[in-house]
Design a protein around this motif. Structure first.
Motif, short mmCIF file in Angstrom:
data_model
loop_
_atom_site.label_atom_id
_atom_site.label_comp_id
_atom_site.label_asym_id
_atom_site.label_seq_id
_atom_site.Cartn_x
_atom_site.Cartn_y
_atom_site.Cartn_z
N VAL A 200 40.85 43.07 43.51
CA VAL A 200 40.81 42.41 42.21
C VAL A 200 42.21 42.25 41.63
O VAL A 200 42.61 41.14 41.26
N CYS A 201 42.99 43.31 41.58
CA CYS A 201 44.34 43.24 41.02
C CYS A 201 45.24 42.36 41.88
O CYS A 201 46.07 41.60 41.36
N GLY A 202 45.08 42.43 43.19
CA GLY A 202 45.85 41.57 44.09
C GLY A 202 45.51 40.11 43.89
O GLY A 202 46.39 39.24 43.93
N GLY A 203 44.24 39.80 43.66
CA GLY A 203 43.83 38.43 43.40
C GLY A 203 44.37 37.90 42.08
O GLY A 203 44.80 36.75 42.00
N ILE A 204 44.37 38.74 41.06
CA ILE A 204 44.94 38.34 39.78
C ILE A 204 46.44 38.10 39.92
O ILE A 204 46.99 37.14 39.38
N ALA A 205 47.11 38.95 40.68
CA ALA A 205 48.55 38.78 40.91
C ALA A 205 48.83 37.49 41.66
O ALA A 205 49.78 36.77 41.33
#
Length: 61
Positions: free
Chosen positions: A16-21
């Motif tokens: 999730v955080c990688g996708g937002i980044a």
């Protein structure tokens, strides 16, 4: 070319955080650190709930 918000293959838990980044062209480490800081400031539960909801609704890469 349109960008889509998807979970990342560069993942620690669910991506999730990688996708937002990736969506905002940021460093994934900075997004993860920011998420942890916000979760601690909000006493953990709301941050965990948001992460679980995003994990369920964000499509895979």
């Amino acid at each position: 070319m349109t960008r889509r918000l998807t979970r990342s293959s560069d993942k620690m838990l669910a991506g999730v955080c990688g996708g937002i980044a990736n969506y905002f062209d940021l460093d994934p480490t900075l997004v993860r650190i920011g998420y942890v800081v916000l979760s601690i400031c909000s006493v953990g539960f709301p941050g965990m709930l948001v992460y679980l909801i995003l994990w369920l609704i964000m499509p895979d890469y």
